[in-house]
Design a protein around this motif. Structure first.
Motif, PDB file in Angstrom:
ATOM      1  N   MET A   1       0.850  -1.187   0.000  1.00 58.74           N
ATOM      2  CA  MET A   1       0.000   0.000   0.000  1.00 58.74           C
ATOM      3  C   MET A   1       0.884   1.234   0.000  1.00 58.74           C
ATOM      4  N   GLY A   2       0.626   2.201  -0.860  1.00 60.65           N
ATOM      5  CA  GLY A   2       1.478   3.381  -0.952  1.00 60.65           C
ATOM      6  C   GLY A   2       0.686   4.653  -0.780  1.00 60.65           C
ATOM      7  N   ILE A   3       1.397   5.723  -0.459  1.00 60.67           N
ATOM      8  CA  ILE A   3       0.802   7.041  -0.301  1.00 60.67           C
ATOM      9  C   ILE A   3       1.459   7.969  -1.310  1.00 60.67           C
ATOM     10  N   ASP A   4       0.678   8.767  -2.017  1.00 60.88           N
ATOM     11  CA  ASP A   4       1.201   9.724  -2.979  1.00 60.88           C
ATOM     12  C   ASP A   4       1.894  10.855  -2.218  1.00 60.88           C
ATOM     13  N   SER A   5       3.227  10.880  -2.286  1.00 56.65           N
ATOM     14  CA  SER A   5       3.985  11.857  -1.514  1.00 56.65           C
ATOM     15  C   SER A   5       3.809  13.270  -2.034  1.00 56.65           C
ATOM     16  N   SER A   6       3.198  13.437  -3.223  1.00 61.70           N
ATOM     17  CA  SER A   6       2.989  14.776  -3.761  1.00 61.70           C
ATOM     18  C   SER A   6       1.783  15.466  -3.125  1.00 61.70           C
ATOM     19  N   VAL A   7       0.950  14.688  -2.444  1.00 58.40           N
ATOM     20  CA  VAL A   7      -0.233  15.254  -1.798  1.00 58.40           C
ATOM     21  C   VAL A   7       0.196  16.014  -0.552  1.00 58.40           C
ATOM     22  N   LYS A   8      -0.298  17.224  -0.387  1.00 57.44           N
ATOM     23  CA  LYS A   8       0.111  18.064   0.733  1.00 57.44           C
ATOM     24  C   LYS A   8      -0.712  17.749   1.976  1.00 57.44           C
ATOM     25  N   ALA A   9      -0.169  18.165   3.111  1.00 53.55           N
ATOM     26  CA  ALA A   9      -0.859  17.971   4.378  1.00 53.55           C
ATOM     27  C   ALA A   9      -2.163  18.755   4.385  1.00 53.55           C
ATOM     28  N   ASP A  10      -3.079  18.297   5.196  1.00 56.58           N
ATOM     29  CA  ASP A  10      -4.384  18.943   5.331  1.00 56.58           C
ATOM     30  C   ASP A  10      -4.211  20.234   6.139  1.00 56.58           C
ATOM     31  N   ALA A  11      -4.264  21.364   5.457  1.00 57.26           N
ATOM     32  CA  ALA A  11      -4.030  22.648   6.107  1.00 57.26           C
ATOM     33  C   ALA A  11      -5.132  23.009   7.090  1.00 57.26           C
ATOM     34  N   SER A  12      -6.260  22.329   7.016  1.00 57.91           N
ATOM     35  CA  SER A  12      -7.374  22.647   7.913  1.00 57.91           C
ATOM     36  C   SER A  12      -7.175  22.056   9.301  1.00 57.91           C
ATOM     37  N   LYS A  13      -6.230  21.156   9.422  1.00 55.72           N
ATOM     38  CA  LYS A  13      -5.999  20.508  10.712  1.00 55.72           C
ATOM     39  C   LYS A  13      -4.806  21.128  11.420  1.00 55.72           C
ATOM     40  N   ASP A  14      -4.915  21.241  12.734  1.00 57.63           N
ATOM     41  CA  ASP A  14      -3.810  21.779  13.511  1.00 57.63           C
ATOM     42  C   ASP A  14      -2.588  20.885  13.355  1.00 57.63           C
ATOM     43  N   PHE A  15      -1.439  21.505  13.159  1.00 56.61           N
ATOM     44  CA  PHE A  15      -0.200  20.770  12.977  1.00 56.61           C
ATOM     45  C   PHE A  15       0.272  20.197  14.311  1.00 56.61           C
ATOM     46  N   VAL A  16       0.616  18.931  14.316  1.00 61.02           N
ATOM     47  CA  VAL A  16       1.166  18.281  15.509  1.00 61.02           C
ATOM     48  C   VAL A  16       2.649  18.053  15.253  1.00 61.02           C
ATOM     49  N   ALA A  17       3.496  18.826  15.924  1.00 59.73           N
ATOM     50  CA  ALA A  17       4.939  18.771  15.700  1.00 59.73           C
ATOM     51  C   ALA A  17       5.558  17.574  16.401  1.00 59.73           C
ATOM     52  N   LEU A  18       6.719  17.192  15.918  1.00 64.66           N
ATOM     53  CA  LEU A  18       7.431  16.069  16.524  1.00 64.66           C
ATOM     54  C   LEU A  18       7.888  16.395  17.940  1.00 64.66           C
ATOM     55  N   SER A  19       8.638  17.480  18.078  1.00 64.24           N
ATOM     56  CA  SER A  19       9.167  17.842  19.394  1.00 64.24           C
ATOM     57  C   SER A  19       9.546  19.315  19.377  1.00 64.24           C
ATOM     58  N   VAL A  20       8.781  20.119  20.082  1.00 60.48           N
ATOM     59  CA  VAL A  20       9.010  21.562  20.100  1.00 60.48           C
ATOM     60  C   VAL A  20       9.220  22.030  21.532  1.00 60.48           C
ATOM     61  N   PRO A  21       9.856  23.195  21.708  1.00 60.92           N
ATOM     62  CA  PRO A  21      10.137  23.679  23.066  1.00 60.92           C
ATOM     63  C   PRO A  21       8.864  23.966  23.854  1.00 60.92           C
ATOM     64  N   GLU A  22       8.973  23.843  25.151  1.00 59.47           N
ATOM     65  CA  GLU A  22       7.898  24.212  26.070  1.00 59.47           C
ATOM     66  C   GLU A  22       8.369  25.460  26.815  1.00 59.47           C
ATOM     67  N   ILE A  23       7.786  26.597  26.506  1.00 61.04           N
ATOM     68  CA  ILE A  23       8.188  27.868  27.112  1.00 61.04           C
ATOM     69  C   ILE A  23       7.054  28.316  28.029  1.00 61.04           C
ATOM     70  N   GLY A  24       7.258  28.222  29.325  1.00 62.84           N
ATOM     71  CA  GLY A  24       6.171  28.586  30.221  1.00 62.84           C
ATOM     72  C   GLY A  24       6.614  28.869  31.635  1.00 62.84           C
ATOM     73  N   GLY A  25       7.923  29.047  31.827  1.00 64.41           N
ATOM     74  CA  GLY A  25       8.427  29.331  33.159  1.00 64.41           C
ATOM     75  C   GLY A  25       8.931  30.764  33.274  1.00 64.41           C
ATOM     76  N   ASN A  26      10.155  30.902  33.732  1.00 69.22           N
ATOM     77  CA  ASN A  26      10.736  32.229  33.970  1.00 69.22           C
ATOM     78  C   ASN A  26      11.578  32.739  32.804  1.00 69.22           C
ATOM     79  N   GLU A  27      11.408  32.161  31.627  1.00 69.30           N
ATOM     80  CA  GLU A  27      12.241  32.557  30.487  1.00 69.30           C
ATOM     81  C   GLU A  27      12.167  34.064  30.218  1.00 69.30           C
ATOM     82  N   TRP A  28      10.955  34.609  30.167  1.00 67.88           N
ATOM     83  CA  TRP A  28      10.794  36.036  29.850  1.00 67.88           C
ATOM     84  C   TRP A  28      11.430  36.910  30.933  1.00 67.88           C
TER      85      TRP A  28
END
Length: 410
Positions: A1-28
């Protein structure tokens, strides 16, 4: 079973990233203090504070903050005595940075396999190589094939799970080798109760944007040796012997972390325990849903290890699962879900094709089958259920009807 790699992601859905920073402490707050006071470069109170916190977290006496994890690896290997035409043992399943750092010094990696259970450098094969393929004479260990001296072992705590360090430490002591731990992915992990990175002569950390804590970029060398720490600080600060007259007796590097980055690091490190807990909770939920799915092999945690679960990765057996790891990755991309394959093994990378590899029997299969799923510290349950639901759907399983439902006991 294959997926057409030319098809773009569904822009209507919120993007779920692999691993992004969590900024919510005393950084600012902390970064604003740097900006308000003008202490923004590689000198400042936050650099000192961050280094002290790193050392305490890693159970070592000293930490030297650097511009990147790669910079830390470069300097640590130099301090370990690695010189042109030497060799360093390195696992093939790793990001390419440690292999590059070896080459920066004119040395060459000897590329080792990983084990099939926890996917870490295989200590038995390291033992076999050192005892059968090398000769030890007058305090020097030489590779029979190349004639080069083996200087160090560079284990990589892949995906946050520690390597089995005791056998490697014993081999290093037997053959007078230095161990430099690539702990860039494993801050917060422990090996037999000891923090990863603090077991060898030196350990190297990374605070890149996708790591469990981040300074935007940056790294650190950790060690219990006052001499090594002093030398690391000297070399990473352009080897200044007289900072007023700008006198230098050695070639140094512009490798120090800035005070602004360190301020962010302090705020991030204050929350490390909760970040590790969040990563481990994400792993538990994935495992609860995937444990009986045909074709999926889940990550193992050795009984002597406590992983920070930096990235959550599974193996996909295409025939029994229904799709290959790459096909699944493309399918999830269509649903605006980011994934990543394992790194291409070092022995398959063009700059290292001429380097010796030893009994690579596991890593290639892991590379072909491995896929990392979203596991950010701030990953929501709704986002995780989207990932789980998409994967289960391929097997005709509804997440709502799955045993344990969408809220498994963990």
């Amino acid at each position: 079973m294959g997926i057409d790699s030319s098809v773009k992601a569904d822009a209507s859905k919120d993007f779920v990233a692999l691993s992004v920073p969590e900024i919510g402490g005393n950084e600012w707050v902390y970064i604003k203090e740097c900006l308000d006071t003008g202490w923004v470069s590689s000198v400042g109170s936050y650099v000192d504070r961050f280094e002290k916190m790193i050392a305490e977290t890693c159970g070592v006496a000293h930490a030297v903050a650097t511009a990147s994890g790669t910079a830390a690896l470069h300097v640590a290997l130099q301090l370990a005595g690695v010189a042109p035409d030497d060799e360093v043992l390195l696992p093939t399943l790793t990001f390419i940075a440690p292999a590059n750092a070896i080459r920066y010094l004119g040395a060459r990696p000897v590329i080792m396999d990983v084990d099939s259970h926890c996917w870490q450098m295989d200590p038995q094969k390291v033992h076999d190589f050192l005892t059968t393929e090398c000769v030890y004479h007058e305090g020097k260990l030489r590779n029979k094939l190349s004639g080069r001296q083996i200087k160090a072992i560079l284990p990589v705590h892949l995906l946050g799970h520690p390597c089995d360090m005791n056998p490697l430490v014993e081999l290093a002591e037997q053959f007078d080798l230095k161990i430099v731990e690539d702990a860039t992915e494993s801050l917060g992990s422990t090996y037999r109760g000891r923090p990863a990175g603090g077991i060898g002569a030196m350990g190297c950390l990374s605070f890149n944007g996708n790591k469990i804590i981040t300074t935007g970029g940056g790294g650190a060398i950790i060690t219990n040796s006052e001499l090594l720490a002093k030398r690391a600080r000297y070399l990473t600060t352009q080897a200044k012997d007289d900072p007023f007259e700008y006198i230098h007796h050695e070639v140094g590097y512009n490798y120090r972390l800035t005070n602004v980055q360190a301020a962010m690091g302090v705020a991030q490190l204050e929350r490390l325990p909760s970040y590790v807990a969040a990563k481990r909770k994400t792993t538990e939920i994935y495992n609860a849903h995937f444990s009986h799915v045909p074709g999926l092999t889940l990550p193992e945690e050795a009984q002597w290890a406590r992983s920070n679960c930096w990235l959550y990765a599974v193996l996909i057996a295409a025939q029994s699962f229904g799709e290959s790891s790459r096909e699944l990755s493309r399918r999830l991309k269509l649903d605006s879900i980011e994934t990543r394959p394992f790194w291409r093994p070092v022995h398959r990378q063009v700059p290292f094709l001429d380097c010796q590899s030893y009994k690579i029997e596991v890593a290639d299969d892991l590379y072909e089958q491995g896929i990392s799923l979203p596991c950010s510290v701030g990953l929501t349950r709704e986002q995780q259920d989207r990932v789980i639901g998409e994967i289960l759907a391929l097997r005709g399983i509804s997440i709502a009807n799955q045993e344990g439902s969408s809220s498994p006991a963990v």
